[in-house]
Design a protein around this motif. Structure first.
Motif, PDB file in Angstrom:
ATOM      1  N   PHE A  24      21.144 -68.207 -58.675  1.00  8.09           N
ATOM      2  CA  PHE A  24      21.353 -68.045 -60.121  1.00  8.09           C
ATOM      3  C   PHE A  24      20.004 -68.639 -60.886  1.00  8.09           C
ATOM      4  CE2 PHE A  24      26.244 -68.444 -60.525  1.00  8.09           C
ATOM      5  CZ  PHE A  24      26.296 -67.266 -60.018  1.00  8.09           C
ATOM      6  N   ARG A  25      19.506 -67.807 -61.502  1.00  7.25           N
ATOM      7  CA  ARG A  25      18.033 -68.289 -62.379  1.00  7.25           C
ATOM      8  C   ARG A  25      18.420 -68.313 -63.844  1.00  7.25           C
ATOM      9  NH1 ARG A  25      17.957 -69.678 -58.007  1.00  7.25           N
ATOM     10  NH2 ARG A  25      15.934 -69.609 -56.530  1.00  7.25           N
ATOM     11  N   TYR A  35      19.586 -64.403 -64.784  1.00  8.51           N
ATOM     12  CA  TYR A  35      19.403 -63.294 -63.779  1.00  8.51           C
ATOM     13  C   TYR A  35      19.781 -64.039 -62.452  1.00  8.51           C
ATOM     14  CZ  TYR A  35      14.694 -65.183 -62.842  1.00  8.51           C
ATOM     15  OH  TYR A  35      13.574 -65.949 -62.474  1.00  8.51           O
ATOM     16  N   ILE A  36      19.851 -63.126 -61.360  1.00 12.04           N
ATOM     17  CA  ILE A  36      20.262 -63.401 -59.956  1.00 12.04           C
ATOM     18  C   ILE A  36      18.808 -62.951 -59.273  1.00 12.04           C
ATOM     19  CG2 ILE A  36      21.841 -62.641 -58.103  1.00 12.04           C
ATOM     20  CD1 ILE A  36      23.983 -61.989 -60.180  1.00 12.04           C
ATOM     21  N   VAL A  37      18.611 -63.463 -58.146  1.00 14.44           N
ATOM     22  CA  VAL A  37      17.533 -63.453 -57.333  1.00 14.44           C
ATOM     23  C   VAL A  37      18.151 -63.217 -55.773  1.00 14.44           C
ATOM     24  CG1 VAL A  37      15.726 -64.718 -58.614  1.00 14.44           C
ATOM     25  CG2 VAL A  37      17.321 -66.004 -56.825  1.00 14.44           C
ATOM     26  N   PRO A  38      17.470 -62.831 -54.982  1.00 13.42           N
ATOM     27  CA  PRO A  38      18.070 -62.176 -53.553  1.00 13.42           C
ATOM     28  C   PRO A  38      18.323 -63.442 -52.554  1.00 13.42           C
ATOM     29  CG  PRO A  38      15.938 -60.928 -54.140  1.00 13.42           C
ATOM     30  CD  PRO A  38      16.103 -61.962 -55.403  1.00 13.42           C
ATOM     31  N   GLY A  39      17.491 -64.384 -52.916  1.00 14.41           N
ATOM     32  CA  GLY A  39      17.710 -65.695 -52.153  1.00 14.41           C
ATOM     33  C   GLY A  39      17.188 -66.933 -52.858  1.00 14.41           C
ATOM     34  N   SER A  40      17.722 -68.264 -52.293  1.00 10.02           N
ATOM     35  CA  SER A  40      17.509 -69.334 -53.016  1.00 10.02           C
ATOM     36  C   SER A  40      15.845 -69.702 -53.307  1.00 10.02           C
ATOM     37  CB  SER A  40      18.067 -70.587 -52.344  1.00 10.02           C
ATOM     38  OG  SER A  40      17.613 -70.533 -50.854  1.00 10.02           O
ATOM     39  N   TYR A  42      13.494 -67.434 -54.134  1.00  5.87           N
ATOM     40  CA  TYR A  42      12.919 -66.581 -54.992  1.00  5.87           C
ATOM     41  C   TYR A  42      13.019 -66.833 -56.414  1.00  5.87           C
ATOM     42  CZ  TYR A  42      12.986 -63.606 -50.952  1.00  5.87           C
ATOM     43  OH  TYR A  42      12.955 -63.092 -49.663  1.00  5.87           O
ATOM     44  N   GLU A  43      12.207 -66.439 -57.207  1.00  6.67           N
ATOM     45  CA  GLU A  43      11.935 -66.551 -58.757  1.00  6.67           C
ATOM     46  C   GLU A  43      12.161 -65.110 -59.241  1.00  6.67           C
ATOM     47  OE1 GLU A  43      12.702 -69.215 -60.387  1.00  6.67           O
ATOM     48  OE2 GLU A  43      12.587 -70.537 -58.661  1.00  6.67           O
ATOM     49  N   SER A  44      11.660 -64.028 -58.249  1.00  5.20           N
ATOM     50  CA  SER A  44      11.596 -62.818 -58.791  1.00  5.20           C
ATOM     51  C   SER A  44      12.920 -62.054 -58.888  1.00  5.20           C
ATOM     52  CB  SER A  44      10.610 -61.910 -57.745  1.00  5.20           C
ATOM     53  OG  SER A  44       9.357 -62.614 -57.874  1.00  5.20           O
ATOM     54  N   LEU A  45      12.901 -61.053 -59.958  1.00  7.65           N
ATOM     55  CA  LEU A  45      14.133 -60.320 -60.214  1.00  7.65           C
ATOM     56  C   LEU A  45      13.886 -58.941 -59.470  1.00  7.65           C
ATOM     57  CD1 LEU A  45      16.857 -59.417 -61.205  1.00  7.65           C
ATOM     58  CD2 LEU A  45      15.789 -58.885 -63.554  1.00  7.65           C
ATOM     59  N   TRP A  46      14.528 -58.544 -58.697  1.00 12.31           N
ATOM     60  CA  TRP A  46      14.230 -57.313 -57.937  1.00 12.31           C
ATOM     61  C   TRP A  46      15.426 -56.332 -58.187  1.00 12.31           C
ATOM     62  CZ3 TRP A  46      10.427 -56.143 -54.459  1.00 12.31           C
ATOM     63  CH2 TRP A  46       9.371 -57.020 -54.171  1.00 12.31           C
ATOM     64  N   ASP A  47      14.924 -55.041 -57.942  1.00  8.19           N
ATOM     65  CA  ASP A  47      15.904 -53.647 -58.398  1.00  8.19           C
ATOM     66  C   ASP A  47      17.213 -53.781 -57.643  1.00  8.19           C
ATOM     67  OD1 ASP A  47      14.400 -52.737 -56.279  1.00  8.19           O
ATOM     68  OD2 ASP A  47      13.908 -51.263 -57.384  1.00  8.19           O
ATOM     69  N   TRP A  48      17.150 -53.032 -56.492  1.00  8.29           N
ATOM     70  CA  TRP A  48      18.490 -52.944 -55.797  1.00  8.29           C
ATOM     71  C   TRP A  48      18.818 -54.143 -55.012  1.00  8.29           C
ATOM     72  CZ3 TRP A  48      19.094 -49.864 -50.531  1.00  8.29           C
ATOM     73  CH2 TRP A  48      18.047 -50.155 -49.699  1.00  8.29           C
ATOM     74  N   ASP A  49      17.956 -55.320 -55.020  1.00 14.22           N
ATOM     75  CA  ASP A  49      18.385 -56.602 -54.233  1.00 14.22           C
ATOM     76  C   ASP A  49      19.540 -57.325 -55.179  1.00 14.22           C
ATOM     77  OD1 ASP A  49      16.131 -57.335 -52.037  1.00 14.22           O
ATOM     78  OD2 ASP A  49      15.639 -55.794 -53.610  1.00 14.22           O
ATOM     79  N   SER A  50      19.110 -57.267 -56.728  1.00 16.50           N
ATOM     80  CA  SER A  50      19.945 -57.908 -57.436  1.00 16.50           C
ATOM     81  C   SER A  50      21.251 -57.102 -57.553  1.00 16.50           C
ATOM     82  CB  SER A  50      19.416 -57.957 -58.921  1.00 16.50           C
ATOM     83  OG  SER A  50      18.965 -56.747 -59.590  1.00 16.50           O
ATOM     84  N   TRP A  51      21.404 -55.825 -57.468  1.00 17.23           N
ATOM     85  CA  TRP A  51      22.437 -55.013 -57.410  1.00 17.23           C
ATOM     86  C   TRP A  51      23.428 -55.443 -56.499  1.00 17.23           C
ATOM     87  CZ3 TRP A  51      22.414 -49.821 -55.115  1.00 17.23           C
ATOM     88  CH2 TRP A  51      23.517 -48.944 -55.306  1.00 17.23           C
ATOM     89  N   THR A  52      22.769 -55.098 -55.019  1.00 15.79           N
ATOM     90  CA  THR A  52      23.692 -55.274 -53.804  1.00 15.79           C
ATOM     91  C   THR A  52      24.147 -56.856 -53.926  1.00 15.79           C
ATOM     92  OG1 THR A  52      21.736 -55.274 -52.655  1.00 15.79           O
ATOM     93  CG2 THR A  52      22.716 -53.268 -52.735  1.00 15.79           C
ATOM     94  N   THR A  53      23.184 -57.858 -54.048  1.00 18.89           N
ATOM     95  CA  THR A  53      23.589 -59.430 -53.924  1.00 18.89           C
ATOM     96  C   THR A  53      24.903 -59.412 -54.810  1.00 18.89           C
ATOM     97  OG1 THR A  53      21.569 -59.634 -53.496  1.00 18.89           O
ATOM     98  CG2 THR A  53      22.760 -61.642 -54.203  1.00 18.89           C
ATOM     99  N   GLY A  67      29.161 -63.946 -64.954  1.00 15.82           N
ATOM    100  CA  GLY A  67      29.077 -62.778 -66.123  1.00 15.82           C
ATOM    101  C   GLY A  67      27.644 -62.765 -66.697  1.00 15.82           C
ATOM    102  N   GLU A  68      27.415 -63.902 -67.185  1.00 14.79           N
ATOM    103  CA  GLU A  68      25.956 -63.629 -67.997  1.00 14.79           C
ATOM    104  C   GLU A  68      24.748 -63.661 -67.103  1.00 14.79           C
ATOM    105  OE1 GLU A  68      25.601 -63.659 -71.373  1.00 14.79           O
ATOM    106  OE2 GLU A  68      27.904 -63.583 -71.045  1.00 14.79           O
ATOM    107  N   TYR A  69      25.107 -63.940 -65.636  1.00 14.70           N
ATOM    108  CA  TYR A  69      23.795 -63.748 -64.924  1.00 14.70           C
ATOM    109  C   TYR A  69      23.670 -62.294 -64.539  1.00 14.70           C
ATOM    110  CZ  TYR A  69      23.616 -69.012 -64.756  1.00 14.70           C
ATOM    111  OH  TYR A  69      23.545 -69.994 -64.798  1.00 14.70           O
ATOM    112  N   GLU A  70      24.879 -61.733 -64.073  1.00 22.73           N
ATOM    113  CA  GLU A  70      24.928 -60.153 -63.748  1.00 22.73           C
ATOM    114  C   GLU A  70      24.440 -59.244 -64.676  1.00 22.73           C
ATOM    115  OE1 GLU A  70      28.709 -59.749 -61.921  1.00 22.73           O
ATOM    116  OE2 GLU A  70      29.675 -60.005 -63.778  1.00 22.73           O
ATOM    117  N   LYS A  71      24.819 -59.588 -66.117  1.00 24.55           N
ATOM    118  CA  LYS A  71      24.561 -58.838 -67.021  1.00 24.55           C
ATOM    119  C   LYS A  71      23.033 -59.008 -67.456  1.00 24.55           C
ATOM    120  CE  LYS A  71      28.795 -59.166 -69.910  1.00 24.55           C
ATOM    121  NZ  LYS A  71      29.485 -59.941 -71.295  1.00 24.55           N
TER     122      LYS A  71
END
Length: 404
Positions: A24-25, A35-40, A42-53, A67-71
Motif C-alpha cells: 500500500f502507498r 495506490y497499490i504497488v507490485p511489491g514492498s 516499489y514506489e511505482s504504480l504499474w498497469d496490469w501489475d496493480s490489477w492482478t495484485t 477500498g481506497e487503495y484499489e480505487k
C-alpha cells in the motif's frame, strides 16, 4: 485435500496476510490518490501489475482495508490521460514515465484499466466514484481504436517496449505496428466488455449497448482471424506486409489477405479461454492437443511461457527484458487456470492449481520469498527473488482447492 497441498497453501496464505499492507502507498507527488504497488520495494504504480495484485489481495483484505487503495490505482491512471487518450504504463510520485506518454508510437497502458475498475466497483458495490471519470476511460479506449487497430479489426502493439510478456517472439525485435498478438486482442476484448458493464452500472444504457456491440465484433474478429484449424490453437498475427500496388509482377494475382498467422506457440493462446472467446470445440482441441502436450506447454511447474518445441525456447536469468521464452510465470498459470475452469476442465484446473501452490509454497518455505519466474522442470526459482505482483494469485488458486 492432499497434506502437501494444504501445507504449502497455508504458507502462501500466511505470506499474503503478512505482506499485503506492505504494498500500500499513500498519495504522494503527482498521484493524488492512494495506490497499490507490485511489491514492498516499489514506489511505482504499474498497469496490469496493480490489477492482478489487487485480485490476489482481495482474498485476505476487506473493502475497509483496501477500498481506497484499489480505487486509487484506477483514478491515478485516469488523472494522467492526455487529449489523445494515452495513459502511461507506469507512474511514480515524481512523474509519469515520459517515454510512454509523449510519443504516439510508444506503447501505453495495457487495456486492463476498465477491467480493474470493474473489479473494484463490484468488490465495493459502488461505481459512482467512476461517473465523472467515465469519459476519460472512453478516451483511453478511443486511443486504441484510433491508433492501434488494423484494417482486419485486430489490435496491434505500437512497438515492442513493455508489453508485459517482455520478449514474446511475436513482438520482440519486430517492426513497429506489425504484431497483433492474441494476448493484446484478448485483453482488448475484455476491456471493451468491461467498459460496457461499467456503463450499465452507471445507468448509461446507450453507451453500454455501444460497447457491448464493439466487444461482440472484436470477439468474432478474433475467432475468425486468430484461430488455426490445423494446430487447434490461437495465434498472433504478422501485419508486416507491403501494400498492394500495381507492380507488373504482382498485379495478375494480388494477395487477398491482410496478415499472416505467426504460428509460434506462446502461452497467451490460452487467453482465448480466459476471455471466453474460444468456442467449446476450440477449447477442447486447445486442451487436448496443446495444454496437455508434454512436448510443448505441459510441465511439472505448469504452463511453459513458450513451447518447448520452439527454436527460441530457453530458460535463462534475464531482466529488462525478463525471460518469457520458456519459464513458468505465475500470471500464465493463473490465466490458463481460469480458462480451464471457464470451459469445465476442472480436473486439469485442479492439477494446475496444485502445481502452482506447491511451486510457490516451497519457494516461500526455502527462501521466505518468491521468485519472478521458475524452471518448468525443476520448479526452482530462476530470477529476481522477492518478486510478488501476480505471484500472489497463487492464493486464489489455493482458495479454489479448498472449496473442492
Amino acid at each position: 485435500m492432499d497434506e502437501q497441498i494444504k501445507k504449502y497453501g497455508e504458507f502462501i496464505v500466511e505470506y499474503v496476510k503478512e505482506n499485503y499492507k506492505k504494498v500500500f502507498r499513500e498519495a504522494a507527488g503527482i498521484m493524488p490518490y492512494k495506490y497499490i504497488v507490485p511489491g514492498s520495494v516499489y514506489e511505482s504504480l504499474w498497469d496490469w501489475d496493480s490489477w492482478t495484485t489487487n485480485i490476489a489481495l482481495r482474498e485476505v483484505a476487506t473493502s475497509e482495508d483496501i477500498g481506497e487503495y484499489e480505487k486509487g490505482c484506477v483514478l491515478n491512471f485516469l488523472e494522467r490521460v492526455d487529449e489523445k487518450g494515452r495513459i502511461p504504463i507506469l507512474i511514480t510520485p515524481q512523474g509519469a514515465n515520459p517515454v510512454y506518454n509523449q510519443n504516439v508510437d510508444m506503447n501505453v497502458h495495457k487495456p486492463c484499466l476498465a477491467q480493474h475498475a470493474l473489479f473494484v466497483g463490484e468488490k465495493n458495490g459502488d461505481f459512482e466514484w467512476l461517473r465523472e471519470k467515465f469519459s476519460r476511460l472512453e478516451r483511453f479506449i478511443d486511443f486504441y481504436y484510433t491508433y492501434c487497430r488494423h484494417e482486419s479489426g485486430l489490435f496491434f502493439w505500437l512497438n515492442d517496449v513493455a508489453i508485459g510478456i517482455d520478449n514474446d517472439p511475436c513482438v520482440f525485435y519486430r517492426p513497429e505496428k506489425s504484431s497483433a498478438t492474441i494476448y493484446l486482442n484478448c485483453l482488448m476484448y475484455k476491456e471493451v466488455e468491461s467498459v460496457s458493464k461499467i456503463a450499465e452500472h452507471l445507468g448509461l444504457e446507450e453507451k453500454a449497448a455501444k460497447y457491448a456491440e464493439m466487444a461482440g465484433e472484436l470477439k468474432s474478429c478474433i475467432r475468425e482471424n486468430l484461430w488455426d484449424e490445423r494446430n487447434g490453437f490461437f495465434y498472433s498475427a504478422d501485419l508486416n506486409l507491403r501494400p498492394i500496388t500495381d507492380e507488373k509482377m504482382h498485379k495478375g494475382c494480388p494477395r487477398n489477405y491482410s496478415f499472416l498467422l505467426q504460428k509460434i506457440d506462446v502461452w497467451s493462446g490460452f487467453m482465448a479461454m480466459w476471455a471466453n472467446i474460444a468456442t467449446p470445440k476450440q477449447a477442447e482441441r486447445m486442451v487436448k492437443e496443446n495444454y496437455l502436450n508434454e512436448k510443448t506447454f505441459y510441465s511439472a511447474g505448469g504452463v511453459r511461457s513458450l513451447s518447448k518445441a520452439e527454436k527460441m525456447y530457453r530458460v535463462i536469468v534475464s531482466g529488462n527484458p525478463s525471460c518469457w521464452t520458456g519459464p513458468i510465470w505465475g500470471i500464465a498459470n493463473y490465466m490458463t487456470f481460469v480458462g480451464l475452469l471457464n470451459y469445465g476442465y476442472e480436473k486439469e484446473a485442479k492439477e494446475l492449481a496444485e502445481k502452482t501452490v506447491l511451486m510457490f509454497g516451497r519457494d516461500i518455505e526455502k527462501y521466505g520469498k518468491m521468485h519472478e519466474y521458475y524452471d518448468p522442470d525443476t520448479c526452482e526459482g530462476v530470477h529476481n527473488i522477492g518478486f510478488q505482483s501476480w505471484n500472489l494469485l497463487a492464493i486464489n488458486m489455493y482458495r479454489y482447492l479448498q472449496q473442492l
